[in-house]
Every structure is written in C-alpha cells, then in structure tokens.
Design a protein around this motif. Structure first.
Motif: not given
Length: 224
Positions: A27-35, A134-139, A156-163
């Motif tokens: 899975a491709l997972k994206f973890f995002w949030g502000p600084m 793949v575990y991606a982290f960023g703004l 657009e592509l991630a299997d899972e998006v987490n704030r």
C-alpha cells in the motif's frame, strides 16, 4: 478441456521482488499535516516498529531541517537517511539494494512534499509492481497555501491518506492550518516555493516559519 482452456493460476509470490516473499498487497499511505504536528517523529516510529518485526526498509528524506542526509525531529530523534535529489530514480534505488542482496520491504519517505511528481509516480510503481510498502510524510500546502505538486499527486494516488491528529495551535489558540513564511517580520505572499527554514528560529530571523489559523494567515497578523 484443453490446456488452453485451463484457468491461469496466479504465482504464490511476487517474483519482481526477487526474494520469494508472499505478495500481501502493498500500500501507498500518505500522512500529512502542518508544521510541528509530528510527521518526522511518526516516520521514525513507524520505521522502528516495522524493523522490530523483522522487516527491512529504507528511510528517505529531502530538505530536512538539518540540511544533511538524515531525518531529525524537534523532540531530539534522528536517523540516517537517503537524500532524495531531483535525479534520484527510486525504483532503481530499490532494485540496486536487491541486486546487492538486501531485502527491502518498505520505504519511509519523509518530506515527500518536496519530491518530484515523477518520484511520486515511482513510489506508486514500487507498490503496484514490486510489492514494496510506501509510507510518505509531508506538508500538504506551501507558504502561499497552495498544494505542493508532489503532495497533490499523493492525494490523488495514495491508497490511504491520513491527517495527523497532533494538534498545532495558532498564537490565538485556534487550530493551526497554514504554514506562513515570515520574512523580516512580515508574512510573505510571493517567492520561491521551497526555502529552508524552521519554526524554532527567533522572531528577529530574516526567514522563519509559523503555523497560523486561516484568519490570521490571511490577515498577516502574527500576534505579539
């Protein structure tokens, strides 16, 4: 029934990985949030947890606050990392590790918002074609409140998006949503998309960053 009529049996494991691991559906997972919301801390925690279970991965970053090939956090954690440059092919990087006899089960991609869009496509290819998690982290957005191109592609592509749920506050006490760039004490509205700075800099610094609520980001009010 002829041989041509017999059903095709899917292979039991992903041959592209080269090590006989059972395909589990990466899975491709994206973890995002502000600084200041703990993205890099979570990235290192996730690497630690996977490593304890016998998995082997790579930690990658770009434009870390240390300006070195490592992931650092404001609470003092640090880990060596592969520095991602514009010309780094992430698929070739993983295949080289396999060619050298190393097993790569996952990637920890810190500061993924600064990667190129092509590299985000490569991350998706590693998941779909090579069975690498793949575990991606960023703004999500830059100092102008516009999405980073790489972050947009991850949405657009991630299997899972987490704030991330770690609460970041504006000086007024409201939830901090936007990453303001402060130049000579004023909220910047124009300039290069990426300028390295930190939120821990003194107010008198030439360039620093501050998380603001939408109201005070738009008004440019930095509080006292």
């Amino acid at each position: 029934m002829t041989a041509a009529d017999e059903p095709t049996i899917a292979p039991a494991h992903c041959q592209s990985a080269g090590d006989g691991r059972l395909r589990h559906g990466a899975a491709l997972k994206f973890f995002w949030g502000p600084m200041d919301c703990g993205k890099s801390t979570l990235a290192l925690q996730m690497d630690h947890n996977h490593g304890r279970q016998g998995r082997r991965g790579l930690v990658l970053t770009r434009n870390d606050r240390s300006m070195g090939p490592q992931v650092t956090t404001r609470i003092g954690l640090a880990h060596s990392a592969v520095e991602v440059t514009d010309d780094l092919d992430l698929i070739a990087l993983v295949r080289k590790e396999w060619g050298d006899g190393a097993r790569i089960d996952y990637l920890i991609c810190d500061e993924a918002c600064f990667y190129t869009v092509e590299q985000i496509e490569q991350l998706a290819d590693l998941v779909d074609g090579y069975d690498v998690d793949v575990y991606a982290f960023g703004l999500a957005s830059d100092f102008r409140s516009f999405l980073f191109p790489a972050a947009q592609r991850l949405f657009e592509l991630a299997d899972e998006v987490n704030r991330l749920q770690v609460e970041v506050l504006c000086w007024c006490g409201r939830e901090g949503l936007l990453n303001a760039r402060i130049v000579d004490g004023v909220v910047a509205r124009e300039g290069e998309q990426v300028v390295i700075g930190d939120t821990a800099a003194a107010d008198q610094s030439e360039v620093r960053y501050q998380v603001l609520c939408r109201r005070h980001y738009r008004s440019g009010d930095l509080g006292r």
